[in-house]
Design a protein around this motif. Structure first.
Motif, PDB file in Angstrom:
ATOM      1  N   LEU A   1       0.811  -1.223   0.000  1.00 53.92           N
ATOM      2  CA  LEU A   1       0.000   0.000   0.000  1.00 53.92           C
ATOM      3  C   LEU A   1       0.844   1.273   0.000  1.00 53.92           C
ATOM      4  O   LEU A   1       0.407   2.314   0.486  1.00 53.92           O
TER       5      LEU A   1
ATOM      6  N   GLN B   1      -1.811   6.293 -10.740  1.00 50.90           N
ATOM      7  CA  GLN B   1      -1.338   6.782  -9.443  1.00 50.90           C
ATOM      8  C   GLN B   1       0.041   6.217  -9.127  1.00 50.90           C
ATOM      9  O   GLN B   1       0.894   6.916  -8.573  1.00 50.90           O
TER      10      GLN B   1
ATOM     11  N   GLN C   1      -7.262  -1.052  -4.727  1.00 53.36           N
ATOM     12  CA  GLN C   1      -5.896  -0.535  -4.690  1.00 53.36           C
ATOM     13  C   GLN C   1      -5.751   0.686  -5.596  1.00 53.36           C
ATOM     14  O   GLN C   1      -6.653   1.050  -6.344  1.00 53.36           O
ATOM     15  N   ALA C   2      -4.570   1.306  -5.522  1.00 54.02           N
ATOM     16  CA  ALA C   2      -4.261   2.450  -6.379  1.00 54.02           C
ATOM     17  C   ALA C   2      -4.306   2.034  -7.844  1.00 54.02           C
ATOM     18  O   ALA C   2      -4.129   0.865  -8.182  1.00 54.02           O
TER      19      ALA C   2
ATOM     20  N   GLU D   1      -1.084   3.984  -1.886  1.00 53.28           N
ATOM     21  CA  GLU D   1      -2.351   4.285  -1.229  1.00 53.28           C
ATOM     22  C   GLU D   1      -2.151   5.071   0.079  1.00 53.28           C
ATOM     23  O   GLU D   1      -2.957   5.910   0.436  1.00 53.28           O
ATOM     24  N   LYS D   2      -1.055   4.789   0.763  1.00 54.66           N
ATOM     25  CA  LYS D   2      -0.785   5.434   2.051  1.00 54.66           C
ATOM     26  C   LYS D   2       0.131   6.649   1.921  1.00 54.66           C
ATOM     27  O   LYS D   2       0.565   7.208   2.933  1.00 54.66           O
TER      28      LYS D   2
END
Length: 196
Positions: free
Chosen positions: A114, A164, A159-160, A117-118
């Protein structure tokens, strides 16, 4: 010490890339492996997960029933965030222990599902992203991991996006080809990492 972030969507082949980087000399901090470790039977992490999600996420032997938990957290963003609030601090603490034990001149590759995403790209000197087409990823998840196509698509959607990921990638490795092509791509990436 050089800190590298490695990520890619589920089924892209991030673990295969991490294994090749380890063979080239990298110290690997595998967030997936650590995430399993922190919820192993008898750990405080497993007790917290069971308290949060109920005994239905435990197998008959008291271990985590990953499939049962996945059905909850991949269908409900709030549930996934509650799980991450339990496991992520535990994984970060264990990661810090591994990094502290690495030699001062090590290339430490943090295998982080992640990362995008994070918003963690800024934590690393180099970010390596593993890409594979949607068709390849679905095939791997269904054929190799035994997921239903619906489950695989749900996990990918959670998920991304590739766009991204591209936005934060210093190095992109494409993994739709042969083992030999992947070996060449990882070796080239390693050369870029060690000379960066």
């Amino acid at each position: 010490m050089k800190m590298v972030g490695l990520t890619g969507g589920i089924g892209a082949g991030k673990s295969a890339v991490a294994a090749r980087l380890a063979a080239l000399g990298a110290v690997i901090v595998d967030a997936d492996r650590l995430a399993r470790e922190v919820v192993a039977p008898g750990t405080p992490g497993l007790a917290q997960v069971a308290a949060e999600f109920g005994d239905g996420v435990l197998a008959a032997d008291g271990s985590l029933d990953r499939a049962a938990l996945a059905r909850i957290v991949f269908a409900d963003d709030a549930a996934r965030l509650r799980l991450e609030a339990i496991t992520h601090p535990l994984v970060r603490a264990r990661s810090a222990e591994i990094v502290a034990a690495a030699p001062p001149d090590a290339v430490v590759v943090n295998d982080v599902p992640l990362l995008v995403e994070k918003g963690m790209a800024g934590l690393y000197q180099v970010v390596v992203i593993v890409f594979a087409s949607l068709e390849t990823r679905l095939d791997r998840l269904v054929r190799l991991r035994g997921m239903s196509e619906a489950d695989a698509r749900a996990r990918i959607a959670a998920q991304a996006t590739d766009e991204q990921r591209r936005a934060v990638a210093d190095i992109a490795i494409h993994n739709d080809g042969t083992e030999e092509e992947l070996d060449l791509a990882v070796t080239a990436a390693w050369q870029r990492i060690v000379t960066a």
